[in-house]
Design a protein around this motif. Structure first.
Motif, short mmCIF file in Angstrom:
data_model
loop_
_atom_site.label_atom_id
_atom_site.label_comp_id
_atom_site.label_asym_id
_atom_site.label_seq_id
_atom_site.Cartn_x
_atom_site.Cartn_y
_atom_site.Cartn_z
N LEU A 43 -14.17 -41.65 11.50
CA LEU A 43 -15.43 -41.25 11.53
C LEU A 43 -16.42 -42.34 10.89
CD1 LEU A 43 -18.00 -39.05 11.80
CD2 LEU A 43 -17.19 -38.19 9.51
N VAL A 64 -20.27 -44.33 10.47
CA VAL A 64 -21.67 -44.23 10.83
C VAL A 64 -22.27 -45.96 10.39
CG1 VAL A 64 -24.03 -43.35 10.33
CG2 VAL A 64 -22.10 -41.88 10.57
N GLN A 111 -26.52 -44.81 7.37
CA GLN A 111 -25.70 -43.61 6.49
C GLN A 111 -26.65 -42.84 5.67
OE1 GLN A 111 -22.55 -45.71 4.54
NE2 GLN A 111 -21.37 -46.26 6.40
N ARG A 112 -26.18 -41.71 5.33
CA ARG A 112 -26.99 -40.76 4.63
C ARG A 112 -28.15 -40.31 5.32
NH1 ARG A 112 -24.42 -41.24 -1.34
NH2 ARG A 112 -22.57 -41.82 -0.32
N LYS A 113 -28.21 -40.09 6.65
CA LYS A 113 -29.42 -39.28 7.26
C LYS A 113 -28.96 -38.19 8.18
CE LYS A 113 -31.40 -44.21 8.02
NZ LYS A 113 -32.00 -44.39 7.11
N GLY A 114 -27.64 -37.86 7.94
CA GLY A 114 -27.32 -36.49 8.57
C GLY A 114 -26.46 -36.99 9.81
N GLY A 167 -23.24 -38.44 10.43
CA GLY A 167 -21.95 -38.01 10.21
C GLY A 167 -21.83 -36.47 10.49
N SER A 168 -22.76 -35.70 9.56
CA SER A 168 -22.54 -34.21 9.73
C SER A 168 -22.92 -33.86 11.11
CB SER A 168 -23.60 -33.73 8.72
OG SER A 168 -23.59 -34.33 7.57
N ASP A 211 -12.94 -37.80 1.54
CA ASP A 211 -13.51 -37.51 0.36
C ASP A 211 -13.74 -36.00 0.27
OD1 ASP A 211 -15.17 -36.86 -1.70
OD2 ASP A 211 -15.59 -39.22 -1.88
N TYR A 217 -17.22 -34.92 0.57
CA TYR A 217 -18.06 -34.84 1.94
C TYR A 217 -17.71 -33.65 2.76
CZ TYR A 217 -19.91 -36.66 6.11
OH TYR A 217 -21.02 -36.63 7.32
N TYR A 218 -16.09 -33.48 2.79
CA TYR A 218 -15.76 -32.61 3.97
C TYR A 218 -15.64 -31.31 3.61
CZ TYR A 218 -14.52 -36.86 6.40
OH TYR A 218 -14.81 -38.11 7.10
N ARG A 253 -17.94 -29.31 2.79
CA ARG A 253 -19.17 -29.03 3.31
C ARG A 253 -18.85 -28.32 4.81
NH1 ARG A 253 -23.25 -33.65 2.66
NH2 ARG A 253 -21.86 -33.90 1.00
C1 LIG Z 1 -18.62 -41.03 5.52
C2 LIG Z 1 -19.50 -41.12 6.45
C3 LIG Z 1 -18.99 -40.86 7.98
C4 LIG Z 1 -20.87 -39.94 6.46
O1 LIG Z 1 -21.80 -40.21 7.60
P1 LIG Z 1 -23.24 -40.06 6.92
O2 LIG Z 1 -24.16 -40.03 8.17
O3 LIG Z 1 -23.50 -41.18 6.00
O4 LIG Z 1 -23.44 -38.71 6.21
P2 LIG Z 1 -24.47 -37.70 6.20
O5 LIG Z 1 -25.79 -38.11 6.26
O6 LIG Z 1 -24.16 -36.62 7.30
O7 LIG Z 1 -24.21 -36.84 4.98
C5 LIG Z 1 -24.83 -37.31 3.77
C6 LIG Z 1 -24.06 -36.68 2.46
O8 LIG Z 1 -22.87 -36.91 2.78
C7 LIG Z 1 -22.58 -37.47 1.26
N1 LIG Z 1 -21.63 -38.59 1.59
C8 LIG Z 1 -21.79 -39.64 2.58
N2 LIG Z 1 -20.71 -40.35 2.25
C9 LIG Z 1 -19.79 -39.99 1.56
C10 LIG Z 1 -18.73 -40.23 0.91
N3 LIG Z 1 -17.95 -41.35 1.29
N4 LIG Z 1 -18.18 -39.60 0.25
C11 LIG Z 1 -18.64 -38.49 -0.52
N5 LIG Z 1 -19.92 -38.08 -0.10
C12 LIG Z 1 -20.65 -39.06 0.95
C13 LIG Z 1 -24.00 -38.09 0.93
O9 LIG Z 1 -23.82 -38.12 -0.52
C14 LIG Z 1 -24.90 -36.79 1.36
O10 LIG Z 1 -24.64 -35.97 0.56
P3 LIG Z 1 -25.86 -34.86 0.26
O11 LIG Z 1 -25.95 -34.23 1.66
O12 LIG Z 1 -25.37 -33.65 -0.64
O13 LIG Z 1 -27.14 -35.82 -0.31
C15 LIG Z 1 -20.52 -42.74 6.52
O14 LIG Z 1 -21.03 -42.53 5.40
C16 LIG Z 1 -19.53 -43.55 6.93
O15 LIG Z 1 -19.25 -44.11 7.87
N6 LIG Z 1 -19.01 -44.13 5.81
C17 LIG Z 1 -17.91 -45.43 5.85
C18 LIG Z 1 -16.73 -44.87 6.43
C19 LIG Z 1 -16.06 -43.59 6.10
O16 LIG Z 1 -15.97 -43.52 4.94
N7 LIG Z 1 -15.72 -42.69 7.01
C20 LIG Z 1 -15.00 -41.50 6.61
C21 LIG Z 1 -13.73 -41.80 6.19
S1 LIG Z 1 -12.72 -40.26 6.06
#
Ligand SMILES: CC(C)(COP(=O)(O)OP(=O)(O)OC[C@H]1O[C@@H](n2cnc3c(N)ncnc32)[C@H](O)[C@@H]1OP(=O)(O)O)[C@@H](O)C(=O)NCCC(=O)NCCS
Length: 204
Positions: free
Chosen positions: A88, A90, A95-98, A100-101, A124, A127-128, A130
């Motif tokens: 997954l 972004v 990132q952190r704009k919703g 991934g969710s 993590d 993250y998951y 939720r």
């Molecule tokens: C992990 C990832 C897919 C999340 O996507 P995103 O669009 O940034 O996340 P969202 O905006 O939907 O969610 C944001 C929330 O997730 C949390 N979050 C984002 N990445 C996180 C991470 N790696 N670990 C824990 N929490 C994380 C943020 O703190 C935020 O929390 P809040 O809603 O309580 O403020 C993105 O950060 C990414 O591509 N990361 C690098 C690759 C990766 O780690 N992929 C997943 C591997 S399993």
């Protein structure tokens, strides 16, 4: 910001590899191998095309989610099909704009519609959780080497879907990356410097 989600098309494959490389670069190791995994997964029968989604903003691809078929095999050698989620990705600046969710929630609903039993992933827990993922131990599911840890999680896609299903989890062989193969594949991309970062020392 208008984010749209749609199925990935073949013409998106390279862009998705680039974005995966950007998202994972230096995260777990100096450099990364997830873009090679994305490249290889599409060539094996385990790849679930119907669940391969991209997120775009004004026609720019900024996120991607990939699923593959995997197995849980119990002590009696009975085989149960499950989904493996990942990678997954972004783009860092989005990132952190919703996004991934959105990709998670959209694909979970589609996986339910396709009658898959469960999704298993390594990620993590903060993250998951939720999305409803719990430690795989809850269902008596271990890694192929018989381990359990917080990052190894399961989401049951319908009530009792995992009833009577436990055992060891086996994902597609393509997740095992060969260093030589990665080095060669890397040459297809613009040079990017590798670094040692704090995120590489996080415990499982
Ligand atoms: C992990 C990832 C897919 C999340 O996507 P995103 O669009 O940034 O996340 P969202 O905006 O939907 O969610 C944001 C929330 O997730 C949390 N979050 C984002 N990445 C996180 C991470 N790696 N670990 C824990 N929490 C994380 C943020 O703190 C935020 O929390 P809040 O809603 O309580 O403020 C993105 O950060 C990414 O591509 N990361 C690098 C690759 C990766 O780690 N992929 C997943 C591997 S399993």
């Amino acid at each position: 910001m208008n984010i749209s989600i749609r199925l990935e098309k073949e013409k998106d494959y390279r862009t998705v590899e680039y974005l995966t490389r950007e998202a994972f670069w230096d995260l777990y190791h100096p450099g990364c191998s997830e873009h090679l995994i994305v490249h290889k997964i599409r060539k094996v029968p385990a790849f679930v095309k119907e669940l391969s989604f991209i997120a775009s903003i004004e026609n720019r691809i900024v996120g991607s989610i990939i699923y593959s078929r995997a197995k849980v095999i119990n002590g009696k050698d009975e085989v149960f099909e499950v989904l493996c989620m990942g990678p997954l990705s972004v783009l860092p600046s989005f990132q952190r704009k919703g996004i991934g969710s959105l990709l998670m929630r959209h694909s979970i609903e589609k996986a339910k519609e396709l009658s898959f039993k469960a999704i298993i992933l390594f990620g993590d827990p903060k993250y998951y959780q939720r999305f409803g993922f719990v430690n795989a131990k809850t269902y008596g599911i271990q890694t192929s080497s018989g381990k359990n840890f917080d990052a190894f999680m399961v989401l049951e896609l319908s009530k009792e879907a995992l009833s009577g299903i436990s055992g060891k989890f086996y994902e597609s062989q393509i997740f095992k990356v060969d260093d030589k193969e990665l080095e060669k594949f890397e040459q297809e991309f613009p040079y990017k410097e590798k670094h040692i970062t704090d995120t590489q020392f996080k415990e499982e």
